[in-house]
Design an enzyme around this catalytic site. Sequence first.
Site, PDB file in Angstrom:
ATOM      1  N   GLU A 151      11.065  10.059  47.158  1.00  0.00           N
ATOM      2  CA  GLU A 151      10.811  10.173  45.730  1.00  0.00           C
ATOM      3  C   GLU A 151       9.475  10.824  45.465  1.00  0.00           C
ATOM      4  O   GLU A 151       8.536  10.664  46.234  1.00  0.00           O
ATOM      5  CB  GLU A 151      10.723   8.777  45.111  1.00  0.00           C
ATOM      6  CG  GLU A 151      11.991   8.029  45.164  1.00  0.00           C
ATOM      7  CD  GLU A 151      11.796   6.608  44.672  1.00  0.00           C
ATOM      8  OE1 GLU A 151      10.963   6.389  43.776  1.00  0.00           O
ATOM      9  OE2 GLU A 151      12.481   5.737  45.200  1.00  0.00           O
TER      10      GLU A 151
ATOM     11  N   CYS B 277       2.712  12.547  41.898  1.00  0.00           N
ATOM     12  CA  CYS B 277       2.623  11.428  42.823  1.00  0.00           C
ATOM     13  C   CYS B 277       3.614  11.697  43.950  1.00  0.00           C
ATOM     14  O   CYS B 277       4.804  11.871  43.714  1.00  0.00           O
ATOM     15  CB  CYS B 277       2.965  10.139  42.078  1.00  0.00           C
ATOM     16  SG  CYS B 277       3.005   8.699  43.152  1.00  0.00           S
TER      17      CYS B 277
ATOM     18  N   CYS C  26       8.210   2.824  54.839  1.00  0.00           N
ATOM     19  CA  CYS C  26       6.811   2.502  55.143  1.00  0.00           C
ATOM     20  C   CYS C  26       6.788   1.346  56.133  1.00  0.00           C
ATOM     21  O   CYS C  26       7.632   0.450  56.081  1.00  0.00           O
ATOM     22  CB  CYS C  26       6.075   2.089  53.867  1.00  0.00           C
ATOM     23  SG  CYS C  26       4.312   1.792  54.113  1.00  0.00           S
TER      24      CYS C  26
ATOM     25  N   CYS D 248       6.443  -4.577  47.681  1.00  0.00           N
ATOM     26  CA  CYS D 248       6.639  -3.133  47.512  1.00  0.00           C
ATOM     27  C   CYS D 248       8.035  -2.729  47.953  1.00  0.00           C
ATOM     28  O   CYS D 248       8.494  -3.106  49.039  1.00  0.00           O
ATOM     29  CB  CYS D 248       5.581  -2.378  48.320  1.00  0.00           C
ATOM     30  SG  CYS D 248       5.806  -0.588  48.286  1.00  0.00           S
TER      31      CYS D 248
ATOM     32  N   CYS E 281       7.181   4.221  42.935  1.00  0.00           N
ATOM     33  CA  CYS E 281       7.846   4.900  44.045  1.00  0.00           C
ATOM     34  C   CYS E 281       8.542   3.919  44.975  1.00  0.00           C
ATOM     35  O   CYS E 281       8.100   2.808  45.172  1.00  0.00           O
ATOM     36  CB  CYS E 281       6.882   5.796  44.787  1.00  0.00           C
ATOM     37  SG  CYS E 281       7.011   7.453  44.131  1.00  0.00           S
TER      38      CYS E 281
HETATM   39  N1  SAH Z   1       0.534   2.978  51.219  1.00  0.00           N
HETATM   40  C1  SAH Z   1      -0.383   3.324  50.174  1.00  0.00           C
HETATM   41  C2  SAH Z   1       0.329   3.951  48.971  1.00  0.00           C
HETATM   42  C3  SAH Z   1       1.240   2.962  48.314  1.00  0.00           C
HETATM   43  S1  SAH Z   1       1.746   3.161  46.639  1.00  0.00           S
HETATM   44  C4  SAH Z   1      -1.148   2.093  49.718  1.00  0.00           C
HETATM   45  O1  SAH Z   1      -0.843   1.005  50.192  1.00  0.00           O
HETATM   46  O2  SAH Z   1      -2.069   2.228  48.914  1.00  0.00           O
HETATM   47  C5  SAH Z   1       0.360   2.973  45.628  1.00  0.00           C
HETATM   48  C6  SAH Z   1       0.049   1.573  45.088  1.00  0.00           C
HETATM   49  O3  SAH Z   1       1.175   0.955  44.439  1.00  0.00           O
HETATM   50  C7  SAH Z   1      -0.393   0.610  46.172  1.00  0.00           C
HETATM   51  O4  SAH Z   1      -1.565  -0.026  45.736  1.00  0.00           O
HETATM   52  C8  SAH Z   1       0.766  -0.352  46.243  1.00  0.00           C
HETATM   53  O5  SAH Z   1       0.376  -1.598  46.764  1.00  0.00           O
HETATM   54  C9  SAH Z   1       1.204  -0.401  44.805  1.00  0.00           C
HETATM   55  N2  SAH Z   1       2.543  -0.981  44.590  1.00  0.00           N
HETATM   56  C10 SAH Z   1       3.587  -1.023  45.446  1.00  0.00           C
HETATM   57  N3  SAH Z   1       4.635  -1.658  44.898  1.00  0.00           N
HETATM   58  C11 SAH Z   1       4.273  -2.031  43.650  1.00  0.00           C
HETATM   59  C12 SAH Z   1       4.923  -2.725  42.580  1.00  0.00           C
HETATM   60  N4  SAH Z   1       6.178  -3.138  42.689  1.00  0.00           N
HETATM   61  N5  SAH Z   1       4.234  -2.920  41.436  1.00  0.00           N
HETATM   62  C13 SAH Z   1       2.960  -2.474  41.312  1.00  0.00           C
HETATM   63  N6  SAH Z   1       2.305  -1.805  42.283  1.00  0.00           N
HETATM   64  C14 SAH Z   1       2.934  -1.598  43.450  1.00  0.00           C
END
Ligand code: SAH
Length: 350
Positions: free
Chosen positions: A90, A103, A110, A117, A333
């Site tokens: 995505e 984004c 992952c 997540c 995402c």
């Molecule tokens: N692996 C990277 C990028 C992840 S996505 C990281 O961990 O930073 C970016 C952000 O979205 C991260 O802070 C992740 O923890 C957050 N995130 C993931 N799932 C989420 C959700 N369901 N609601 C809110 N934030 C979320």
Amino acid sequence: MEHLLNLAPAAWKDWFREQGEPAFRARQLQNWVFSRRANGFTEMSDLPLRTRSRLEESFSLWTTEIAEQTHSSDGTEKLLLRLSDGHDIECVLLRDGPRRTVCVSSQVGCAMGCVFCASGLDGVVRSLTMGEIVEQVLRLDRLLGDEERLSHIVMMGMGEPLANLPQVTAALKTVCRPEALNISARRVTISTVGLPEGIRRLAKQGCPYHLAVSLHAPEDELRSRLVPVNQNTGIDAILQAADDYFRATGRRLTFEYVLLSGINDQPSHARQLAELLRERTALLNLIPFNPVSGLPYRAPSVAALQAFREVLESHGIPIRVRKRKGSRIDAACGQLRRLRSLQNSSASPR
Ligand code: SAH
């Protein structure tokens, strides 16, 4: 056939030279790919027909198919892209005032296992190639109108960017160059779960990307429950690496904190967090949990968010609360991909 976007534009020059073509052809090609938003070689009308057909025989410009395209009333657009090996990723385009942010994903799935997540629920399948990362940016760029220009890139899609660092940085270098999309490193954010070695390697690249560290808890016991990879690192080592990154680049750090109702959103957590961040040049980005179907977590109440915020503000910590954009199209995402794969598996006859 080779994916053109998997080669740095310097290699495009070599290809033209090998073909006995003048060097300026590489510039024309770059111009079509990055500025003129061409969708195929045949459109590149200032290249000789013969050159266009040679390009067509040697390279594919796109390796993904748009499996699904969704549009939200706030201007957010999301693409579900099918990779050549059948996996889905995505990526999202966000419109906010004059900003046009993409984004982008760095991996299929992952491996970090954050419990809230959607991206990591089924583990990691593989890392994306540089070309697949560049392709997401260009696919989204082509959704923009003639008057619109891409201004920011955030590596906040699926995957852990520091677990695929060489491909991520090669892709960013390619698209950010002045002759490409001309985006300064300051407008690129790399969001990481917090891998100290990866943060140090990123600092050595000499590109002052904006670093965002996903903290989500102020102490190790809770963080290891929410972000299992924390068991191997611990908060101290992450903060030290982030401090080194700040010293190396001069860029203010961002810490992200997903608020999960009743789990990490209490005033006591806010006080501990303030203690950690007090001496640092850092912004705290509070992210109310975006519900994921099948997961037991909830977003904090308005009152809990307010109380959390007030504690931090009373300690002088700069805060931003992330606005929800495109939530109706599952723009967080990993969510759309998961939804589709659940639907596909329940639809397939057994
Ligand atoms: N692996 C990277 C990028 C992840 S996505 C990281 O961990 O930073 C970016 C952000 O979205 C991260 O802070 C992740 O923890 C957050 N995130 C993931 N799932 C989420 C959700 N369901 N609601 C809110 N934030 C979320």
